[in-house]
Design an enzyme around this catalytic site. Structure first.
Site, PDB file in Angstrom:
ATOM      1  CG  ASP A  30     -63.061  24.152  10.749  1.00 26.55           C
ATOM      2  OD1 ASP A  30     -62.735  24.556   9.623  1.00 26.55           O
ATOM      3  OD2 ASP A  30     -62.235  23.814  11.619  1.00 26.55           O
ATOM      4  CG  ASP A  44     -61.198  22.781  16.255  1.00 26.04           C
ATOM      5  OD1 ASP A  44     -61.389  23.283  15.129  1.00 26.04           O
ATOM      6  OD2 ASP A  44     -60.206  22.092  16.532  1.00 26.04           O
ATOM      7  CG  ASP A 100     -63.162  27.335  13.216  1.00 18.95           C
ATOM      8  OD1 ASP A 100     -63.194  27.498  11.983  1.00 18.95           O
ATOM      9  OD2 ASP A 100     -62.713  26.320  13.758  1.00 18.95           O
TER      10      ASP A 100
END
Length: 640
Positions: free
Chosen positions: A272, A473, A477
């Site tokens: 990410d 995080d 996600d």
């Protein structure tokens, strides 16, 4: 007279009990060392705390604020949520909490593996068992006892150490067959040597002076004693126990042995962007002001006044920049938050508005006078002066920054033979710039991707035969972390949803800890394979030797007490092999990632050579076939 002698086994029984007990003792000592990570975590929390009774927030900044609260030393287990605690320099923090007075640096190595102290100010979170390095401070307790971060880490390590890796099932199936097989071998051994003795097929020098039955019985007992299913059974759980403990010391928590095993097969990693590949903290890169409205310092001061008290990342960036420049706070009135646009307020009897550039242009009816990087990677917010003559006062350009070790981590992963992707919901320009800065190939960068689509990308990669790890995080996600073969929740401020969906949690802000998570898995399973090989070779050598397979050649009959000693030593050696994992440093674990590539290249090269050999043989045979056909055709012609 030898005819009246009988062989006694008194010393054999004593030696058997003694050596087996010593072996078990050494095994238990080695196991205790393997699980010392739990013991260490349990002793990290301080036993006492300095509780400040009668403290009320707001007192600490005034003169004599410390004296207003009565300090009492209590046991840390008696602390409750809402209590105020003073932590002196060099002392451990007794519970999770928030600093309400003072500032300091905290050593968080026990939690995150980060060697350098982290600066903490008023409002910052501090964790139980971390060490106050610099100045005394007062904190408000937010979590105690089993709810602290330390307790959750301890529980996670305990669960991981007692959980079973799938490879353990293979060892268990082998042991379930191994034990009956050994008993059958011992019975056959007794019957075989006894039958040969009764038939007179053995030389008298072999069976003298005690006869054929005792001669055969010693072989059978030695076979039963020397066989060691314990070594096979200990090969996997001891390595998992030590490996998860090593990971915990470096800030890497595994949910169990299954996650540890899946991680060793990873060949594709998806990152990410915000908060993972980047720091997630916006910084003010430039301030552009309109001529005749205000200066750069005044614009920043006005923007900070409007953004005070807001938790938005843009507001935090502007407030931080104003604080670093030492600008004084300005009083605002009539503050109004407009959802989706920004904030308006009165500053020194003048109306101002701060918000997105589009919202500002809509209010003013024109664009900013000078060129602004609207389509670039920057986040752009505008400050306008409202009233009868609305006009732009300034434009702020803010950017997220790559983590310091992001580029080196991505480069290391690519050099180790892994495919690295970047998937983010941010704008295409911002994601592409960050991805290329980190060294990720442009075709592996995906932007403006929704959380559900992130999970679909991960699932597509898995269907293509790749073993995928997702590193993220945030709450968004969660679906992709759950869809990946291995989900890695990364960062000191990882969300609860991300931590729940992930298989591995990395507590820290260094991206190289992802390499530590992979390296720990590789090193652990290298150790498991070595343990299984050692235990298998031992049994393959010891059982034939003790059963008398080589007796006609070497004329040595292994006594049962020697077999007991060998069995004890084999189990201890397997546990000792697992304990070698404790000697790995962080650099050693990271180097394991590259070692795996070398191993795979070596295996691939062998497979390639094997396939090319088969291909050459098939070509040779195909060339021979026409000649054989032509010979048969000629012979047929001659016959005709």
């Amino acid at each position: 007279d030898p005819r009246f002698c009988a062989m006694t086994f008194f010393e054999t029984s004593i030696m058997l009990f003694t050596l087996v007990s010593c072996g078990r003792w050494m095994e238990m000592k080695a196991k205790a060392k393997a699980s010392e990570a739990i013991t260490l975590l349990a002793t990290l929390s301080p036993s006492s705390a300095t509780k400040v009774e009668g403290w009320s927030e707001g007192e600490g900044g005034s003169e004599g604020g410390r004296g207003r609260g009565k300090e009492v030393v209590v046991h840390s287990c008696l602390l409750e949520v809402g209590d105020y605690v003073r932590v002196e320099e060099g002392k451990k923090i007794p519970a999770d909490g928030v600093i309400v007075e003072g500032s300091t640096s905290v050593d968080e190595a026990v939690m995150t593996g980060e060697g350098l102290p982290v600066s903490k100010g008023k409002g910052a979170e501090v964790l139980c068992a971390t060490v106050n390095v610099e100045h005394p401070f007062v904190m408000k307790v937010t979590r105690t006892g089993s709810r602290t971060t330390l307790s959750s880490i301890t529980l996670a390590v305990e669960d991981a150490q007692v959980s079973r890796a799938p490879i353990q099932n293979v060892a268990d199936r082998v042991v379930s067959v191994f034990i009956p097989a050994v008993v059958a071998i011992a019975a056959f051994d007794l019957a075989f040597w006894l039958l040969l003795s009764m038939l007179g097929a053995l030389p008298s020098s072999w069976t003298a002076p005690y006869g054929g039955f005792v001669f055969a019985l010693v072989f059978a007992i030695s076979t039963l004693v020397v066989a060691c299913p314990c070594a096979l059974g200990l090969a996997t759980p001891t390595a998992v126990m030590v490996g998860t403990g090593v990971g915990a010391k470096l800030g890497v928590l595994y949910k169990g042995g299954e996650a540890l095993q899946r991680a060793q097969n990873i060949n594709t990693i998806v990152f990410d962007k915000t908060g993972t590949l980047t720091s997630g903290i916006l910084l003010v890169k430039s301030i552009r002001v309109s001529n005749g409205v205000c200066t750069e310092q005044q614009a920043l001061q006005l923007a900070a006044a409007l953004e005070r008290g807001r938790s938005h990342p843009v507001a935090s960036a502007i407030m931080r920049e104003a604080k670093e420049r030492g600008l004084e706070a300005v009083t605002v009135t009539s503050l109004e938050s407009i959802p989706g646009e920004g904030v308006s307020a009165m500053v020194r009897d003048r109306p101002f508005f701060i918000g997105s550039l589009k919202a500002c242009e809509k209010r003013v009816g024109s664009s900013f006078p000078t060129n602004v990087d609207v389509d670039g990677a920057a986040t752009v917010v505008g400050l306008i002066e409202e009233g009868a003559n609305r006009r732009f006062a300034a434009v702020f350009e803010l950017k997220d920054t790559l983590r310091p070790d992001a580029k080196s981590t991505v480069q290391f992963l690519r050099e180790s033979g892994m495919t690295v992707l970047l998937v983010s919901g941010d704008r295409q320009s911002a994601v592409t710039e960050m991805g290329q800065s980190a060294g990720i190939l442009e075709e592996n960068i995906y932007a403006e991707v929704k959380p559900v689509d992130k999970a679909r990308i991960v699932e597509r990669l898995s269907r293509e035969g790749k073993t995928v790890a997702m590193v993220g995080d945030g709450i968004n996600d969660g679906p992709s972390l759950a869809a990946a073969n291995v989900g890695i929740a990364f960062g000191g401020n990882v969300s609860d949803i991300a931590a729940e969906a992930a298989d591995i949690t990395v507590r820290g802000d260094r991206l190289e800890q992802v390499l530590l998570a992979l390296g720990t898995s590789f090193a652990t399973f290298r150790t498991i394979r070595r343990n299984l090989l050692l235990s298998t070779l031992y049994n393959l050598l010891a059982i034939p030797l003790s059963s008398g397979l080589f007796f006609p050649i070497i004329h040595v009959q292994v006594p049962p007490y020697v077999c007991a000693a060998a069995m004890a030593v084999s189990s201890t050696c397997v546990v000792g092999s697992s304990l070698l994992l404790r000697r790995y440093s962080a650099d050693g674990l990271i180097s394991e990632v590259k070692k795996r590539k070398q191993e795979r290249n070596s295996i691939d090269a062998r497979i390639e050579r094997f396939l090319s050999l088969i291909d050459r043989r098939s070509r040779t045979q195909s060339r021979r076939q026409p000649s054989e056909d032509s010979e048969s055709l000629l012979s047929g012609t001659n016959q005709r």
